[in-house]
Design an enzyme around this catalytic site. Structure first.
Site, mmCIF file in Angstrom:
data_model
loop_
_atom_site.group_PDB
_atom_site.id
_atom_site.type_symbol
_atom_site.label_atom_id
_atom_site.label_comp_id
_atom_site.label_asym_id
_atom_site.label_seq_id
_atom_site.Cartn_x
_atom_site.Cartn_y
_atom_site.Cartn_z
ATOM 1 N N ARG A 47 0.741 -1.206 0.149
ATOM 2 C CA ARG A 47 -0.038 0.168 -0.078
ATOM 3 C C ARG A 47 0.876 1.351 0.088
ATOM 4 O O ARG A 47 0.631 2.050 -0.702
ATOM 5 C CB ARG A 47 -0.811 0.074 1.287
ATOM 6 C CG ARG A 47 -1.843 1.135 1.149
ATOM 7 C CD ARG A 47 -2.908 1.272 2.412
ATOM 8 N NE ARG A 47 -3.995 2.089 2.156
ATOM 9 C CZ ARG A 47 -3.955 3.483 2.220
ATOM 10 N NH1 ARG A 47 -2.750 4.188 2.910
ATOM 11 N NH2 ARG A 47 -4.982 4.151 2.221
ATOM 12 N N CYS A 48 1.944 1.264 0.657
ATOM 13 C CA CYS A 48 3.044 2.410 0.797
ATOM 14 C C CYS A 48 3.417 2.942 -0.561
ATOM 15 O O CYS A 48 3.671 3.803 -0.776
ATOM 16 C CB CYS A 48 3.719 2.251 1.858
ATOM 17 S SG CYS A 48 3.357 1.936 3.557
#
Length: 425
Positions: free
Chosen positions: A414-415
């Site tokens: 996600r990052c």
């Protein structure tokens, strides 16, 4: 057509108040964490990672010195998985080079943000800026991302520059940006608008200058309007979760301040992009730097969550009332507050690990930081075996990718990704 030219429309004025665009690809809009992912912004790690040394890696927010070639292989695998599932992958380095090629204003602004006259002195700064204005777009993009040392200055030593005399050759005249690969943090989308963030730590503060250039001047984003823009109150994209249409959760901790969360909420209300914002205090620590390090959505009604945070997370609820007033309540337990705001009975919770030690290890290794490609389909680091197994037991399809080197900067799938276009659900 010159080496820097691209066959596309030139735009010098970002015109943030213009109409929503008709993009060349899928409609640019994000209202969900889990809707089918159509377009995503990534950054393939490059020479900026080669700037990391044992002397500066802490300052540049890395826990170790990554093996760059392996990090690139891991990132290529990640991008390949997304493409195989039908997601269009845009690379930040390509967009930046194209932006600098078509826009003189972008070139001037990018150089101005990178060349700090207060640190270099006006004479050296003016000389360096003049040189960079003549550099080809792809090379300039590389310098703005990877930085430059005093040894790499393209002109000979100036006996009258005290700055050059007092710096070592390996010192940075332009700082590198090794955290660029975490594209989630410098911008995020809410509906058809993009929010440009204010990053809290000095090592990352210049990242938003590059993201801002791309959204302001690249033809792909012609006419895109801004949801939020702050130069004072810190907020980072890793702290922002779009729980459902009109419901946003914002973590407040090491990177996002209460003022940033409140400013975002009021901006989203003003633009009718949200009706409820849940502000979630999290521990101010390296292990829990963002809300998405302890909790991400894996389905429309399900989250994967660090067990230690399951009962302790609380939320302040900010609502836009029917008469336009803003109300605030709480704090209340996060999970019930989120379910109420989303209009569902409860959120399904999938814990990280079965025991405290495993859960702590896999939380540190970004087991909670998954990227949903569709409802019930997520990308996760392969190393978090227990968490991945628990996700699959709960009916979630897990697409495993390697992340031993990518994770050295403390960030998972996600990052590493900024969704630009998703289905509503």
């Amino acid at each position: 057509m010159g080496a820097d030219a691209v066959p596309t429309r030139h735009r010098e004025d970002p015109n943030p108040a213009g109409p929503d665009p008709e993009p060349d690809g899928p409609r640019l809009a994000v209202t969900s964490e889990v809707g089918t992912l159509h377009t995503v912004l990534l950054h393939r790690p490059g020479d900026e990672l080669r700037r990391l040394t044992p002397r500066n890696n802490d300052q540049l927010l890395f826990d170790g010195i990554p093996w760059v070639e392996r990090a690139q292989q891991e990132h290529d695998t990640f991008a390949g998985v997304l493409r195989e599932r039908g997601t269009e992958v845009l690379l930040l380095s390509d967009l930046l080079a194209e932006t600098l090629a078509v826009s003189g204003a972008a070139r001037i602004q990018g150089i101005s943000a990178a060349v700090d006259a207060r640190r270099l002195g006006h004479a050296l700064a003016d000389e360096l800026a003049a040189f960079l204005r003549g550099v080809q777009a792809r090379e300039l993009a590389g310098i703005l991302m990877a930085g430059m040392t005093f040894d790499e200055l393209p002109f000979g030593p100036d006996a009258t520059s005290l700055v050059r005399r007092m710096h070592h050759g390996a010192d940075f005249v332009i700082d590198p940006l090794p955290n660029l690969l975490f594209t989630r943090d410098s911008s995020f989308w809410v509906g058809p608008r993009v929010a440009i963030t204010s990053l809290a730590l000095p090592a990352r503060s210049r990242e938003t200058s590059l993201t801002d250039l791309i959204y302001a001047f690249h033809p792909r984003f012609l006419g895109v309007r801004r949801a939020y823009e702050s130069h004072t109150a810190p907020i980072e994209g890793g702290d922002v979760l779009l729980l459902s249409h009109g419901v946003v959760a914002v973590g407040v901790g090491e990177r996002t301040s209460p003022a940033g969360a409140e400013a975002l909420a009021r901006s989203l209300f003003d633009d009718d992009l949200a009706h409820t914002v849940l502000v979630v205090p999290i521990a101010q620590s390296r292990a829990t730097m963002h809300l998405d390090t302890v909790c991400t959505m894996v389905d429309a009604d399900a989250v994967v969550m660090y067990p230690a945070a399951r009962e302790s997370l609380r939320a302040f609820t900010i609502r836009k009332e029917g008469d336009g007033r803003v109300s605030m309540s709480g704090s209340d337990p996060f999970l019930p507050a989120a379910a109420t705001a989303m209009g569902i009975d409860k959120l399904r919770v999938i814990d990280t690990g079965l025991d405290g030690v495993t859960a702590e290890r896999e939380q540190w290794d970004d087991g909670n930081n998954t990227l949903a490609l569709a409802p019930g389909v997520v990308v996760a680091y392969e190393r978090n075996e227990m968490t991945n197994a628990r996700l699959e037991e709960a009916g979630i399809e897990v697409l495993r990718i390697p992340g031993s080197e990518l994770g050295s900067g403390r960030g998972g799938p996600r990052c590493l990704s900024c969704p630009l276009s998703r289905n509503d659900r």
